[in-house]
Design a protein around this motif. Sequence first.
Motif, PDB file in Angstrom:
ATOM      1  N   ALA A 200       0.882  -1.213   0.343  1.00 12.76           N
ATOM      2  CA  ALA A 200       0.086   0.120   0.093  1.00 12.76           C
ATOM      3  C   ALA A 200       0.926   1.029   0.119  1.00 12.76           C
ATOM      4  N   THR A 201       2.132   1.132   0.700  1.00 11.95           N
ATOM      5  CA  THR A 201       2.912   2.235   0.825  1.00 11.95           C
ATOM      6  C   THR A 201       3.161   2.695  -1.237  1.00 11.95           C
ATOM      7  N   ASP A 202       4.124   1.553  -1.010  1.00 14.44           N
ATOM      8  CA  ASP A 202       4.107   1.986  -2.396  1.00 14.44           C
ATOM      9  C   ASP A 202       3.578   2.407  -4.097  1.00 14.44           C
ATOM     10  N   LEU A 203       2.045   1.806  -3.525  1.00 11.02           N
ATOM     11  CA  LEU A 203       1.161   1.796  -4.426  1.00 11.02           C
ATOM     12  C   LEU A 203       1.071   3.503  -4.332  1.00 11.02           C
ATOM     13  N   THR A 204       1.027   4.070  -2.714  1.00  8.47           N
ATOM     14  CA  THR A 204       0.730   6.228  -2.535  1.00  8.47           C
ATOM     15  C   THR A 204       1.603   6.322  -3.077  1.00  8.47           C
ATOM     16  N   ASN A 205       3.283   5.520  -3.173  1.00  5.18           N
ATOM     17  CA  ASN A 205       4.377   6.756  -3.479  1.00  5.18           C
ATOM     18  C   ASN A 205       4.232   6.993  -5.303  1.00  5.18           C
ATOM     19  N   HIS A 206       4.347   5.456  -5.787  1.00  5.21           N
ATOM     20  CA  HIS A 206       3.946   5.423  -6.882  1.00  5.21           C
ATOM     21  C   HIS A 206       2.870   6.705  -7.373  1.00  5.21           C
ATOM     22  N   LEU A 207       2.170   7.127  -7.390  1.00  4.00           N
ATOM     23  CA  LEU A 207       0.402   8.090  -7.008  1.00  4.00           C
ATOM     24  C   LEU A 207       1.750   9.276  -6.939  1.00  4.00           C
ATOM     25  N   LEU A 208       2.059   9.704  -5.708  1.00  2.39           N
ATOM     26  CA  LEU A 208       3.072  10.649  -5.647  1.00  2.39           C
ATOM     27  C   LEU A 208       3.874  11.182  -5.916  1.00  2.39           C
ATOM     28  N   ALA A 209       4.864   9.967  -6.911  1.00  5.29           N
ATOM     29  CA  ALA A 209       5.728  10.510  -7.428  1.00  5.29           C
ATOM     30  C   ALA A 209       5.002  10.810  -9.194  1.00  5.29           C
ATOM     31  N   PHE A 210       4.285  10.148  -9.165  1.00  7.01           N
ATOM     32  CA  PHE A 210       3.597  10.597 -10.631  1.00  7.01           C
ATOM     33  C   PHE A 210       3.426  12.015 -10.527  1.00  7.01           C
ATOM     34  N   GLY A 211       2.389  12.420  -9.278  1.00  9.76           N
ATOM     35  CA  GLY A 211       2.078  13.899  -9.240  1.00  9.76           C
ATOM     36  C   GLY A 211       3.038  15.141  -8.471  1.00  9.76           C
ATOM     37  N   ARG A 212       4.831  13.892  -8.955  1.00  3.76           N
ATOM     38  CA  ARG A 212       5.419  15.382  -8.038  1.00  3.76           C
ATOM     39  C   ARG A 212       5.272  15.809  -6.302  1.00  3.76           C
ATOM     40  N   ARG A 213       4.302  15.071  -5.819  1.00  5.26           N
ATOM     41  CA  ARG A 213       4.181  15.661  -4.378  1.00  5.26           C
ATOM     42  C   ARG A 213       5.370  14.422  -3.640  1.00  5.26           C
ATOM     43  N   LYS A 214       6.044  13.700  -4.202  1.00  4.23           N
ATOM     44  CA  LYS A 214       6.757  12.490  -2.901  1.00  4.23           C
ATOM     45  C   LYS A 214       7.953  13.353  -2.722  1.00  4.23           C
ATOM     46  N   ALA A 215       7.972  13.173  -1.006  1.00  5.16           N
ATOM     47  CA  ALA A 215       9.168  14.114  -0.636  1.00  5.16           C
ATOM     48  C   ALA A 215      10.013  13.166  -1.149  1.00  5.16           C
ATOM     49  N   LEU A 216      11.629  14.258  -1.601  1.00 10.42           N
ATOM     50  CA  LEU A 216      12.368  13.680  -2.385  1.00 10.42           C
ATOM     51  C   LEU A 216      13.854  12.896  -0.792  1.00 10.42           C
ATOM     52  N   HIS A 217      14.315  11.705  -1.187  1.00 14.91           N
ATOM     53  CA  HIS A 217      15.738  12.513  -0.154  1.00 14.91           C
ATOM     54  C   HIS A 217      17.079  11.865  -1.272  1.00 14.91           C
ATOM     55  N   PRO A 218      17.676  12.858  -1.968  1.00 12.31           N
ATOM     56  CA  PRO A 218      18.773  13.369  -3.114  1.00 12.31           C
ATOM     57  C   PRO A 218      19.891  12.436  -2.391  1.00 12.31           C
ATOM     58  N   THR A 219      20.268  11.573  -2.751  1.00 12.97           N
ATOM     59  CA  THR A 219      21.685  11.044  -3.204  1.00 12.97           C
ATOM     60  C   THR A 219      22.533  11.285  -4.859  1.00 12.97           C
ATOM     61  N   VAL A 220      23.892  11.820  -3.992  1.00 12.44           N
ATOM     62  CA  VAL A 220      24.604  11.352  -5.064  1.00 12.44           C
ATOM     63  C   VAL A 220      25.610  10.033  -5.720  1.00 12.44           C
ATOM     64  N   VAL A 221      24.832   9.049  -6.784  1.00 15.53           N
ATOM     65  CA  VAL A 221      25.190   7.995  -7.382  1.00 15.53           C
ATOM     66  C   VAL A 221      26.055   7.661  -8.592  1.00 15.53           C
ATOM     67  N   ASP A 222      26.785   7.028  -8.679  1.00 19.43           N
ATOM     68  CA  ASP A 222      27.184   6.529 -10.061  1.00 19.43           C
ATOM     69  C   ASP A 222      26.982   6.121 -10.810  1.00 19.43           C
ATOM     70  N   LEU A 223      25.486   6.177 -11.777  1.00 18.25           N
ATOM     71  CA  LEU A 223      24.718   4.516 -12.257  1.00 18.25           C
ATOM     72  C   LEU A 223      25.205   3.848 -12.602  1.00 18.25           C
ATOM     73  N   GLY A 224      26.303   3.628 -13.399  1.00 18.13           N
ATOM     74  CA  GLY A 224      26.886   2.756 -13.530  1.00 18.13           C
ATOM     75  C   GLY A 224      27.072   1.813 -11.945  1.00 18.13           C
ATOM     76  N   VAL A 225      28.028   2.290 -11.565  1.00 14.13           N
ATOM     77  CA  VAL A 225      27.340   1.428 -10.189  1.00 14.13           C
ATOM     78  C   VAL A 225      26.318   0.226  -9.524  1.00 14.13           C
ATOM     79  N   ARG A 226      25.769   1.644  -8.919  1.00 17.41           N
ATOM     80  CA  ARG A 226      23.970   1.178  -9.332  1.00 17.41           C
ATOM     81  C   ARG A 226      23.501  -0.132 -10.065  1.00 17.41           C
TER      82      ARG A 226
END
Length: 514
Positions: A200-226
Amino acid sequence: MANLVGISEEQRFRLLVGAVTDYAIYMLDPDGLVTTWNPGAERIKGYSADEIIGQHFSRFFAPEDLAADLPGRALRTAARDGRFEAEGWRVRKDGTQLWVHAIIDPIVGDEGELLGFAKITRDITERKQAQDQLEEAREALAQSQRLQALGELTGGIAHDFNNLMTVIAGASDFLLKHPDLPRDKQLRYLQSIAETSQRATDLTNHLLAFGRRKALHPTVVDLGVRLDAFLEMVGRTLGSSICVELDLKASDARVEIDLTQLETALLNAVVNARDAMPDGGTLTLATYDCELHGQAAVCISIADTGTGIAQDALQRVFEPYFTTKDVGKGTGLGLSQIHGFAEQAGGRAEIESVEGEGTVLRIVLPRCTKPLSDMPGDASIEQLPRGLKLLLVEDNLQVRDFAADLLEDLNCEVVTADCGADALSAIAAHDFDLVFSDVVMPGMSGVDLAEHLAELRPGLPILLATGYAESLVGSRGEFTIVSKPYDACSLGRAISELLASRKIDGDRKEMAPS
């Protein structure tokens, strides 16, 4: 037979102007007084020549235009620039309004002196009304489409959440009715509740992400490693019939993103690719250098050799709850979450597909030059000072009781309040080490409360809980938040980081020269 031969040019001009009835053609003196009046002007404006000649042309303007000195500005513009042209409402003799297209040209003498103005006005009220009706029809159609989309969205949400709540409510009811169940069965039902709550949490997060209202926790990552680590994690679940390839070509794949949202987006993309290749195929995850709005960027490409997507459906794949899968095999939220994640990260998502050949999904993200972030560890009870006195402000009884138990488990001494007013009373009666408040409450919101406390108790740490805001900014600056739903780990970490930042700030103030 009568003809125009033998009459003067001035007479021919007067005949021409007098014959025109679709246009109001008249002259003004340098001050704006009407000096000539043609039949078209009489038909459009409603005044006869005897009624209007010698009068100021401003009488044709609406009161609001008169207050704004539009007639005067029109003449000054024509004299200065050689022409004034505009559309707007004008007033007839009978008080009715008409929409006109008006042109004013200056008339100058041989020495360049201003002799007056020539004015041509055309009544285009019918065209204006037709345009307005067309715009109203377009807006009505757009509103109908929005309502249809909203209906699809709410129907999908209701369906998915009803399924989730059936599991949670059923398991909870069974546990309440059978308190003497064997321990292993109790644990099985509790585990089912926990897993369903997470979905249920994941479902809510998907909806919030689509509406651009999900709180972000930005992290600098290397996409290759991830990507390498991600494929190692999910590769075994794809099956032996799918060949997985990794093609990392980006020269610098550092980006600043919410890591959880990135992994969710990648998982959604890979699951879609897997489902599109029921008989096997090749899945390729790649990175390469690109540009975004003229700046350096990194593109993640997820390509499959599956069934592809029809062109008419391709235009809608980023819409929430739109799915090309069979009923019961897809929620329609995967690609919408990817779209929302990319938008939140300052990038974009795009997709190409050919039926029978496969699909390529691209996530373009701005490149980051910051150093890589340390991956945060879990918060633990030992990280919080024992006996921390905390004021919990939450209007929902169930959430308040749960949060209080959680905080007490983190070794906090908890006092609760169910509204902002009660919280202020508690602050006046007790000394607290920290205030933890929900944001959305009836009456005084959490942000309002935090701003009050910033005045009453400067330096008192304040932590706010929200499930949707990207950041919370009040008149006194940005507030520290913890995202809902929170658990002991995330709440403990947020409190620890807030207390640590306040200690550092306090140390700096003590060290500052007086």
